[in-house]
Design a protein around this motif. Structure first.
Motif, PDB file in Angstrom:
ATOM      1  N   GLY C  24       1.137  23.271 -79.432  1.00  0.00           N
ATOM      2  CA  GLY C  24      -0.071  22.732 -78.583  1.00  0.00           C
ATOM      3  C   GLY C  24      -0.227  21.455 -78.681  1.00  0.00           C
ATOM      4  N   TRP C  25       0.536  20.497 -78.959  1.00  0.00           N
ATOM      5  CA  TRP C  25       0.478  19.115 -78.886  1.00  0.00           C
ATOM      6  C   TRP C  25       0.684  18.286 -77.876  1.00  0.00           C
ATOM      7  CZ3 TRP C  25       4.104  17.900 -83.890  1.00  0.00           C
ATOM      8  CH2 TRP C  25       3.499  18.540 -85.071  1.00  0.00           C
ATOM      9  N   THR C  26       1.042  18.979 -76.769  1.00  0.00           N
ATOM     10  CA  THR C  26       1.305  18.165 -75.667  1.00  0.00           C
ATOM     11  C   THR C  26       0.411  18.563 -74.461  1.00  0.00           C
ATOM     12  OG1 THR C  26       2.994  19.302 -74.017  1.00  0.00           O
ATOM     13  CG2 THR C  26       3.707  18.463 -76.280  1.00  0.00           C
ATOM     14  N   ASP C  27       0.473  17.718 -73.442  1.00  0.00           N
ATOM     15  CA  ASP C  27      -0.410  18.288 -72.020  1.00  0.00           C
ATOM     16  C   ASP C  27       0.809  18.938 -71.261  1.00  0.00           C
ATOM     17  OD1 ASP C  27       1.582  16.298 -71.353  1.00  0.00           O
ATOM     18  OD2 ASP C  27       0.086  14.823 -70.980  1.00  0.00           O
ATOM     19  N   GLY C  28       1.638  19.421 -71.548  1.00  0.00           N
ATOM     20  CA  GLY C  28       2.878  20.114 -70.688  1.00  0.00           C
ATOM     21  C   GLY C  28       3.883  19.209 -70.433  1.00  0.00           C
ATOM     22  N   MET C  29       3.679  17.978 -70.645  1.00  0.00           N
ATOM     23  CA  MET C  29       5.017  17.012 -70.361  1.00  0.00           C
ATOM     24  C   MET C  29       5.562  16.800 -71.754  1.00  0.00           C
ATOM     25  SD  MET C  29       4.715  16.430 -67.172  1.00  0.00           S
ATOM     26  CE  MET C  29       4.800  14.841 -66.427  1.00  0.00           C
ATOM     27  N   PRO C  30       6.868  16.339 -71.764  1.00  0.00           N
ATOM     28  CA  PRO C  30       7.489  15.692 -73.072  1.00  0.00           C
ATOM     29  C   PRO C  30       6.798  14.679 -73.760  1.00  0.00           C
ATOM     30  CG  PRO C  30       9.133  15.922 -71.195  1.00  0.00           C
ATOM     31  CD  PRO C  30       7.720  16.174 -70.719  1.00  0.00           C
ATOM     32  N   VAL C  31       6.972  14.629 -75.029  1.00  0.00           N
ATOM     33  CA  VAL C  31       6.310  13.446 -75.636  1.00  0.00           C
ATOM     34  C   VAL C  31       7.462  12.741 -76.564  1.00  0.00           C
ATOM     35  CG1 VAL C  31       3.792  14.365 -75.905  1.00  0.00           C
ATOM     36  CG2 VAL C  31       5.465  15.299 -77.611  1.00  0.00           C
ATOM     37  N   VAL C  32       6.908  11.619 -76.975  1.00  0.00           N
ATOM     38  CA  VAL C  32       7.574  10.828 -77.830  1.00  0.00           C
ATOM     39  C   VAL C  32       7.369  11.192 -79.221  1.00  0.00           C
ATOM     40  CG1 VAL C  32       8.016   8.530 -78.304  1.00  0.00           C
ATOM     41  CG2 VAL C  32       7.946   8.960 -76.182  1.00  0.00           C
ATOM     42  N   PRO C  33       8.384  11.219 -80.009  1.00  0.00           N
ATOM     43  CA  PRO C  33       7.889  11.635 -81.421  1.00  0.00           C
ATOM     44  C   PRO C  33       7.415  10.624 -82.162  1.00  0.00           C
ATOM     45  CG  PRO C  33      10.442  11.805 -81.041  1.00  0.00           C
ATOM     46  CD  PRO C  33       9.746  11.173 -79.876  1.00  0.00           C
ATOM     47  N   PRO C  34       5.979  10.731 -82.802  1.00  0.00           N
ATOM     48  CA  PRO C  34       5.519   9.959 -83.527  1.00  0.00           C
ATOM     49  C   PRO C  34       5.894   9.713 -84.904  1.00  0.00           C
ATOM     50  CG  PRO C  34       4.050  11.933 -83.491  1.00  0.00           C
ATOM     51  CD  PRO C  34       5.365  12.023 -82.817  1.00  0.00           C
ATOM     52  N   THR C  35       7.011   8.951 -85.059  1.00  0.00           N
ATOM     53  CA  THR C  35       7.443   8.575 -86.466  1.00  0.00           C
ATOM     54  C   THR C  35       6.542   7.685 -87.150  1.00  0.00           C
ATOM     55  OG1 THR C  35       8.758   6.692 -85.641  1.00  0.00           O
ATOM     56  CG2 THR C  35       9.845   8.932 -85.518  1.00  0.00           C
ATOM     57  N   ALA C  73      -0.873   7.821 -79.073  1.00  0.00           N
ATOM     58  CA  ALA C  73      -0.569   6.689 -78.040  1.00  0.00           C
ATOM     59  C   ALA C  73       0.959   6.601 -78.357  1.00  0.00           C
ATOM     60  CB  ALA C  73      -0.955   5.478 -78.586  1.00  0.00           C
ATOM     61  N   VAL C  74       1.493   6.822 -79.302  1.00  0.00           N
ATOM     62  CA  VAL C  74       3.125   6.971 -79.389  1.00  0.00           C
ATOM     63  C   VAL C  74       3.589   7.887 -78.507  1.00  0.00           C
ATOM     64  CG1 VAL C  74       4.964   7.363 -80.885  1.00  0.00           C
ATOM     65  CG2 VAL C  74       3.276   5.776 -81.654  1.00  0.00           C
ATOM     66  N   MET C  75       2.893   9.212 -78.840  1.00  0.00           N
ATOM     67  CA  MET C  75       3.428  10.530 -78.093  1.00  0.00           C
ATOM     68  C   MET C  75       3.170  10.383 -76.651  1.00  0.00           C
ATOM     69  SD  MET C  75       1.795  13.347 -80.802  1.00  0.00           S
ATOM     70  CE  MET C  75       2.115  14.595 -79.454  1.00  0.00           C
ATOM     71  N   ALA C  76       2.194   9.404 -76.138  1.00  0.00           N
ATOM     72  CA  ALA C  76       2.037   9.347 -74.923  1.00  0.00           C
ATOM     73  C   ALA C  76       3.211   8.490 -74.059  1.00  0.00           C
ATOM     74  CB  ALA C  76       0.697   9.064 -74.454  1.00  0.00           C
ATOM     75  N   GLY C  77       3.926   7.835 -74.698  1.00  0.00           N
ATOM     76  CA  GLY C  77       4.730   6.864 -74.279  1.00  0.00           C
ATOM     77  C   GLY C  77       4.189   5.370 -74.331  1.00  0.00           C
TER      78      GLY C  77
END
Lengths: 100, 79, 331
Positions: C24-35, C73-77
């Motif tokens: 449940g970490w996303t808004d339904g769109m793909p996310v960028v891995p927060p390394t 912010a990383v996840m959001a792109g």
């Protein structure tokens, strides 16, 4: 960051959605006879009128000793500190609402 | 919901009045507050949420809610 | 500066993405891995320690830190360079009168708007012209999305959990614009709110609904403003005792309407003074209450492209518009 074929990432949340509070809830009285009922009215729709009707209705079930009613300034904020303190110091039991 | 929980923590037996349509957020607040089993009084349909009722309906709702309120604010009978 | 967030390990990107959905970490769109490396780079750009406190949501047992914001912010792109804007916006939404507990939980499902002013707008290429509310612009899309992911993941604004929006809105994926200061005849929003033109700011605002006030017949400032008054009265301006006299409505005016005010030399204040008494006239059938307490509650923002003779009226949810400075990097 790929290490040994693995992708390591950080958790994006502020923690689990479930917590555990160990405080015990206060003991209930045997009846509402002699109770002063505190009403915390959130201001939604007819919540205020409902609280008045509830006091009348509860009076048919018990010998209530009175009521304290406070009106919140906004549905989604806590009561003002002084209002909260008044409910705590003057009520035996309390009713909050109306909403979610 | 949170107001009721805060009052309980301050030592006042309390009941929150919740419409069934709002029970999801009420339950979420209970989980976040650490009291997932805390009971509340529920109003169901045909009474609509958001408390837009006329005076006759208000009295009817009060009659329906009173038993739940008494049950949650007093000790169980014989208990 | 040690990162505090728990770490998760995945086989590869596909595994991460599926798990991100499942958790449940996303808004339904793909996310960028927060390394950890990337999150650290975002924090280093700010010069902010991971644990720096940005604010609280007390009713939700939530504390928001710089690290929380960087991860999302990383996840959001986002690019690291967007972080000062994202942090300022999150700080804005954590101000008491932003009322995030209400605006992210309400049945009405208001959207969380960011309006960026000042030089950072052009530095980051934040769109303020054609297609301003729409997709296609990385800074707008990812900065707005980062704030929404913080609301979701950190502030618990999860649909079906504390987010109880009956319908919700696509604006909740991302809702970030700039003010078109270059083409505007007026003082920018942030200058009207006490900042210097060379300052960069973010104004945050919870929008309950948008009325598109179309008027391609009027050729005068008064005629256009009369239309805006009519449309605003239909949608209303909500408020309550707690919010007092400081509630806002935002009017986003594009090129076609704006030019009449430029030609006639009208300031934003003149526009407000013209509209306010008309907005405060007694309510008529088919209209909603206007809870504005003063003319300054009307915020006028220049944005959008040429073409449609529209102004977008953004009706508030139960919150103020809050303007926060974009702080310079600390190193």
């Amino acid at each position: 960051m790929t290490q040994h074929g693995a992708l390591v990432t950080l958790d994006p949340t502020s923690g689990p959605l479930d917590r555990k509070d160990t405080r015990k809830l206060p003991e209930r009285p045997d009846t509402l006879n002699g109770a002063v009922v505190g009403f915390v009215v959130n201001g939604l729709g007819k919540a205020d009128a409902l609280m008045d009707a509830l006091y009348e209705e509860l009076s048919n079930h018990a010998e209530l000793a009175g009521r304290v009613k406070i009106l919140k300034d906004d549905v989604s904020i806590p009561p003002k500190k002084e209002d909260f303190a008044r409910i705590v110091s003057e009520s035996t039991v309390a009713i909050t609402g109306f909403g979610g | 919901m949170r107001d009721a929980i805060e009052l309980e923590w301050a030592g006042i037996p309390t009941v929150a009045l919740i419409h069934k349509a709002m029970s999801g957020s009420a339950n979420s607040m209970k989980r976040l507050s650490g009291v997932p089993d805390y009971p509340y009084a529920v109003l169901d349909y045909p009474h609509v949420p958001l408390a837009k009722w006329d005076p006759v309906e208000v009295r009817e709702i009060a009659r329906k809610l009173a038993p739940q309120i008494i049950e949650r604010l007093t000790k169980p009978a014989g208990g | 500066m040690t990162l505090h967030a728990p770490r998760h390990q995945f086989q590869d990107y596909d595994d991460f993405l599926e798990q991100a959905y499942a958790k449940g970490w996303t808004d339904g769109m793909p996310v960028v891995p927060p390394t950890p490396d990337k999150v650290q780079r975002f924090l280093d750009y700010l010069g902010m320690p991971p644990g720096e406190l940005l604010g609280h949501v007390p009713t939700r047992e939530v504390t928001v830190t710089a690290e929380h914001v960087a991860v999302n912010a990383v996840m959001a792109g986002c690019r690291a360079e967007y972080m000062p804007v994202v942090v300022a916006a999150v700080r804005g939404f954590l101000e008491e009168k932003s009322h995030i507990h209400s605006t992210s939980g309400s049945l009405m499902g208001p959207a969380h708007l960011l309006i960026v002013n000042g030089p950072i707008r052009t530095e980051l290429e934040i769109n303020c012209k054609l297609g301003v509310f729409g997709p296609g612009f990385r800074a707008n899309a990812t900065i707005g999305r980062a704030v929404r992911l913080v609301i979701r993941n950190v502030m618990r604004g999860i649909p079906g959990f504390l987010d109880r929006a009956t319908y919700s809105t696509p604006s909740r994926y991302s809702y970030c614009i700039g003010e078109n200061e270059e083409d505007s005849p007026w003082k920018p929003l942030h200058v009207e709110r006490g900042f210097l033109p060379q300052d960069s700011t973010v104004t945050v605002f919870a929008v309950s609904e948008t009325t598109i006030a179309g008027d391609d017949a009027s050729r005068t400032p008064e005629g256009i403003l009369d239309s805006l008054v009519m449309y605003t009265r239909r949608g209303g301006v909500t408020g309550d005792k707690w919010l007092g006299d400081n509630v806002n409505v935002i009017m986003v005016m594009g090129m076609e309407h704006m030019r009449y005010f430029a030609e006639a030399g009208w300031s934003k204040q003149q526009m407000r003074d013209y509209m306010y008494p008309k907005l405060k006239e007694p309510i008529r059938p088919g209209e909603m209450p206007i809870r504005l307490g003063k003319p300054e509650g009307i915020l006028i923002v220049a944005a959008g492209g040429h073409g449609m003779a529209d102004t977008h009226i953004l009706h508030p949810h139960l919150a103020w518009a809050i303007t926060k400075p974009v702080e310079p990097r600390r190193r």
